[in-house]
Design a protein around this motif. Sequence first.
Motif, PDB file in Angstrom:
ATOM      1  N   SER A 233       0.826  -1.135   0.107  1.00 51.38           N
ATOM      2  CA  SER A 233       0.051  -0.005  -0.140  1.00 51.38           C
ATOM      3  C   SER A 233       1.061   1.309   0.004  1.00 51.38           C
ATOM      4  CB  SER A 233      -1.169  -0.022   1.257  1.00 51.38           C
ATOM      5  OG  SER A 233      -1.546   1.177   1.332  1.00 51.38           O
ATOM      6  N   VAL A 234       1.979   1.285   0.953  1.00 52.08           N
ATOM      7  CA  VAL A 234       2.856   2.430   0.940  1.00 52.08           C
ATOM      8  C   VAL A 234       3.360   2.553  -0.643  1.00 52.08           C
ATOM      9  CG1 VAL A 234       5.016   3.158   1.941  1.00 52.08           C
ATOM     10  CG2 VAL A 234       3.355   2.347   3.298  1.00 52.08           C
ATOM     11  N   LEU A 235       4.096   1.485  -1.217  1.00 57.05           N
ATOM     12  CA  LEU A 235       4.620   1.732  -2.430  1.00 57.05           C
ATOM     13  C   LEU A 235       3.705   2.105  -3.607  1.00 57.05           C
ATOM     14  CD1 LEU A 235       6.798  -1.604  -2.083  1.00 57.05           C
ATOM     15  CD2 LEU A 235       7.584   0.675  -2.443  1.00 57.05           C
ATOM     16  N   ARG A 236       2.411   1.643  -3.572  1.00 56.58           N
ATOM     17  CA  ARG A 236       1.339   2.168  -4.419  1.00 56.58           C
ATOM     18  C   ARG A 236       1.212   3.489  -4.385  1.00 56.58           C
ATOM     19  NH1 ARG A 236      -1.285  -3.082  -3.332  1.00 56.58           N
ATOM     20  NH2 ARG A 236      -1.215  -4.556  -5.046  1.00 56.58           N
ATOM     21  N   ASN A 237       1.077   4.015  -3.110  1.00 54.28           N
ATOM     22  CA  ASN A 237       0.752   5.405  -2.962  1.00 54.28           C
ATOM     23  C   ASN A 237       2.195   6.428  -3.378  1.00 54.28           C
ATOM     24  OD1 ASN A 237      -1.477   5.001  -1.945  1.00 54.28           O
ATOM     25  ND2 ASN A 237      -0.932   5.033   0.360  1.00 54.28           N
ATOM     26  N   ILE A 238       3.204   5.866  -3.163  1.00 46.83           N
ATOM     27  CA  ILE A 238       4.328   6.562  -3.462  1.00 46.83           C
ATOM     28  C   ILE A 238       4.404   6.465  -5.149  1.00 46.83           C
ATOM     29  CG2 ILE A 238       6.898   6.484  -3.431  1.00 46.83           C
ATOM     30  CD1 ILE A 238       6.594   5.429  -0.699  1.00 46.83           C
ATOM     31  N   ILE A 239       4.415   5.251  -5.770  1.00 48.40           N
ATOM     32  CA  ILE A 239       4.338   5.144  -7.079  1.00 48.40           C
ATOM     33  C   ILE A 239       3.154   6.328  -7.715  1.00 48.40           C
ATOM     34  CG2 ILE A 239       3.685   3.923  -9.095  1.00 48.40           C
ATOM     35  CD1 ILE A 239       4.801   1.408  -7.228  1.00 48.40           C
ATOM     36  N   LYS A 240       2.097   6.246  -7.176  1.00 47.38           N
ATOM     37  CA  LYS A 240       0.937   7.164  -7.715  1.00 47.38           C
ATOM     38  C   LYS A 240       1.502   8.820  -7.522  1.00 47.38           C
ATOM     39  CE  LYS A 240      -3.886   8.337  -7.156  1.00 47.38           C
ATOM     40  NZ  LYS A 240      -5.082   7.890  -6.434  1.00 47.38           N
ATOM     41  N   GLU A 241       2.084   8.911  -6.529  1.00 44.58           N
ATOM     42  CA  GLU A 241       2.449  10.335  -6.112  1.00 44.58           C
ATOM     43  C   GLU A 241       3.625  10.593  -7.296  1.00 44.58           C
ATOM     44  OE1 GLU A 241       4.691  13.039  -2.671  1.00 44.58           O
ATOM     45  OE2 GLU A 241       4.318  10.785  -2.320  1.00 44.58           O
ATOM     46  N   GLN A 258       9.953   5.807 -14.658  1.00 46.90           N
ATOM     47  CA  GLN A 258      10.370   6.739 -15.808  1.00 46.90           C
ATOM     48  C   GLN A 258      10.772   5.634 -17.173  1.00 46.90           C
ATOM     49  OE1 GLN A 258      13.476   9.294 -14.547  1.00 46.90           O
ATOM     50  NE2 GLN A 258      11.957  10.350 -13.480  1.00 46.90           N
ATOM     51  N   GLY A 259      10.811   4.392 -16.579  1.00 46.84           N
ATOM     52  CA  GLY A 259      11.141   3.230 -17.586  1.00 46.84           C
ATOM     53  C   GLY A 259       9.834   2.724 -18.243  1.00 46.84           C
ATOM     54  N   ASN A 260       9.882   1.757 -19.059  1.00 44.32           N
ATOM     55  CA  ASN A 260       8.872   1.421 -19.700  1.00 44.32           C
ATOM     56  C   ASN A 260       8.191   0.162 -19.030  1.00 44.32           C
ATOM     57  OD1 ASN A 260       6.963   1.100 -21.531  1.00 44.32           O
ATOM     58  ND2 ASN A 260       8.462  -0.349 -22.877  1.00 44.32           N
ATOM     59  N   LEU A 261       7.802   0.312 -17.679  1.00 44.16           N
ATOM     60  CA  LEU A 261       7.444  -0.772 -16.779  1.00 44.16           C
ATOM     61  C   LEU A 261       5.910  -0.440 -16.637  1.00 44.16           C
ATOM     62  CD1 LEU A 261      10.481  -1.198 -14.470  1.00 44.16           C
ATOM     63  CD2 LEU A 261       9.920  -2.354 -16.515  1.00 44.16           C
ATOM     64  N   ASN A 262       5.005  -1.582 -16.302  1.00 44.86           N
ATOM     65  CA  ASN A 262       3.728  -1.325 -15.879  1.00 44.86           C
ATOM     66  C   ASN A 262       3.654  -1.264 -14.426  1.00 44.86           C
ATOM     67  OD1 ASN A 262       3.619  -3.861 -14.661  1.00 44.86           O
ATOM     68  ND2 ASN A 262       3.349  -4.663 -16.702  1.00 44.86           N
ATOM     69  N   ASP A 263       2.701  -0.821 -13.729  1.00 45.45           N
ATOM     70  CA  ASP A 263       2.573  -0.417 -12.464  1.00 45.45           C
ATOM     71  C   ASP A 263       2.761  -1.835 -11.422  1.00 45.45           C
ATOM     72  OD1 ASP A 263       1.913   1.993 -12.930  1.00 45.45           O
ATOM     73  OD2 ASP A 263      -0.137   1.811 -12.522  1.00 45.45           O
ATOM     74  N   GLN A 264       2.267  -2.881 -11.881  1.00 43.33           N
ATOM     75  CA  GLN A 264       2.745  -4.205 -11.162  1.00 43.33           C
ATOM     76  C   GLN A 264       4.171  -4.479 -11.375  1.00 43.33           C
ATOM     77  OE1 GLN A 264       0.639  -5.625  -9.227  1.00 43.33           O
ATOM     78  NE2 GLN A 264       1.773  -7.381  -8.552  1.00 43.33           N
ATOM     79  N   GLN A 265       4.931  -4.370 -12.395  1.00 39.64           N
ATOM     80  CA  GLN A 265       6.499  -4.452 -12.157  1.00 39.64           C
ATOM     81  C   GLN A 265       7.083  -3.496 -11.465  1.00 39.64           C
ATOM     82  OE1 GLN A 265       6.963  -4.057 -16.658  1.00 39.64           O
ATOM     83  NE2 GLN A 265       7.746  -6.285 -16.623  1.00 39.64           N
ATOM     84  N   ILE A 266       6.579  -2.365 -11.397  1.00 38.25           N
ATOM     85  CA  ILE A 266       7.226  -1.302 -10.700  1.00 38.25           C
ATOM     86  C   ILE A 266       6.876  -1.445  -9.061  1.00 38.25           C
ATOM     87  CG2 ILE A 266       7.220   0.970  -9.722  1.00 38.25           C
ATOM     88  CD1 ILE A 266       6.316   1.821 -12.693  1.00 38.25           C
ATOM     89  N   LEU A 267       5.894  -1.913  -8.790  1.00 35.41           N
ATOM     90  CA  LEU A 267       5.371  -2.499  -7.426  1.00 35.41           C
ATOM     91  C   LEU A 267       6.374  -3.766  -7.050  1.00 35.41           C
ATOM     92  CD1 LEU A 267       3.537  -2.555  -4.830  1.00 35.41           C
ATOM     93  CD2 LEU A 267       2.083  -4.095  -6.022  1.00 35.41           C
ATOM     94  N   GLU A 268       6.308  -4.748  -7.713  1.00 39.58           N
ATOM     95  CA  GLU A 268       7.150  -5.827  -7.449  1.00 39.58           C
ATOM     96  C   GLU A 268       8.706  -5.472  -7.326  1.00 39.58           C
ATOM     97  OE1 GLU A 268       6.201  -9.123  -9.889  1.00 39.58           O
ATOM     98  OE2 GLU A 268       3.874  -8.869  -9.393  1.00 39.58           O
TER      99      GLU A 268
END
Length: 354
Positions: A233-241, A258-268
Motif C-alpha cells: 500500500s505504501v509503495l502504491r501510494n508513492i508510485i502514484k505520487e 520513468q522506465g517502460n514498466l507497468n504498475d505491477q512491475q514497478i510495485l514488485e
Amino acid sequence: MLDFAIFAVTFLLALVGAVLYLYPASRQAAGIPGITPTEEKDGNLPDIVNSGSLHEFLVNLHEKYGPVVSFWFGRRLVVSLGTVDVLKQHINPNKTSDPFETMLKSLLRYQSGGGSVSENHMRKKLYENGVTDSLKSNFALLLKLSEELLDKWLSYPETQHVPLSQHMLGFAMKSVTQMVMGSTFEDDQEVIRFQKNHGTVWSEIGKGFLDGSLDKNTTRKKQYEDALMQLESVLRNIIKERKGRNFSQHIFIDSLVQGNLNDQQILEDSMIFSLASCIITAKLCTWAICFLTTSEEVQKKLYEEINQVFGNGPVTPEKIEQLRPSSFMPLVWYFRILILGHLHTSMKYLSLYL
C-alpha cells in the motif's frame, strides 16, 4: 485394431515418461554432482529445514560433493558455487536475470518478469542507472545519517557495549527507505513501521515458506499477509505520487516510473529491492566493522590511505571512487566513509542483479 495398438503403445510410453520425470529420485542435474529431490513438489526444502538453515545445508552439500553442487528448490534446479575461483569462472556480465530475484518473487507469489533477453537487459540497465542516480541525489543524506550514528557512538563511554547489528539495521532502514521511496521516510515513525512490517515479511520468507509452517498457522499467516499488504500500500501510494511529477530528490522508484514498466512491475521490483537492500546493506556494514575491529594492521593501512585520498577535505563521491575496493575504514574516525563507500558498493552490486 492396429489404430488401437498404436494408441496403446503411445499412451504407455507417455505414461512411463511422465512417471520418470515426476518421480523425485529421477530428476538428476546432468553432469553436476548433487542430490535428487526429497519430495516431488518441495524438492529439497525438507533437507534445508532439517539442516537448520540454507547456509548449513549448503556447507554440508559442498563438503560432500565438492565446489559445484546441485539441489532442488521446489521444482526449480539450483546450482551452488562454493568457492571464489569457481564463481569467477562462471560470472557472466551479460546475464540479465537473477535466481535470487526469481526466488524472492516466487516466495512473495509475484508473477511478473520472465521477459525476453532484450527486455531483461533494458531492465538491468534501468536499475543500474536508478541506483547511480539515487546515490548521487541522496549523497548528502547518506553523509548526514552516517555522521549522526558516528556522533552517537562517540558519545558512548569507551567500555560501553555497542549493539552493532541493531544499529546497522537501523541505519540501513533509514537510508534505503529514503533512497528508494523518498521523503515519506524522513519521519522516524514511518521507518519504524516499515521496519516492523519488513521484519515480519522477511522472517516468513526465511522460514515460514520453507518448512510450510506459515500455511499451517492462521495467526502468523494473517500477520504476514497484513504486513505485506501494508508495504504494498505504501509503495502504491508513492508510485502514484511520483508519476508525472518532478522532484528535487531523485529516488529509485523514479527510475522505475520513468522506465517502460507497468504498475505491477514497478510495485514488485521496488518491493524486492527494498526488502533485499536493507538486509544486504546492514549485514555488509556489520561484518565490515566486525572484521575491521579485529585487525589493527588493516586499520593502520586504511588510516594512511584515508589521509592520502581525503586529506583534510570533505567526503565526496569522486574521492570515494579513488579508494581501493579492498578498503575498510577505521572504526570511529572514518566510520562515515565506510558507510558511504560500502553502501555505494552494495547498492551497485544489487543493481547488477535486480
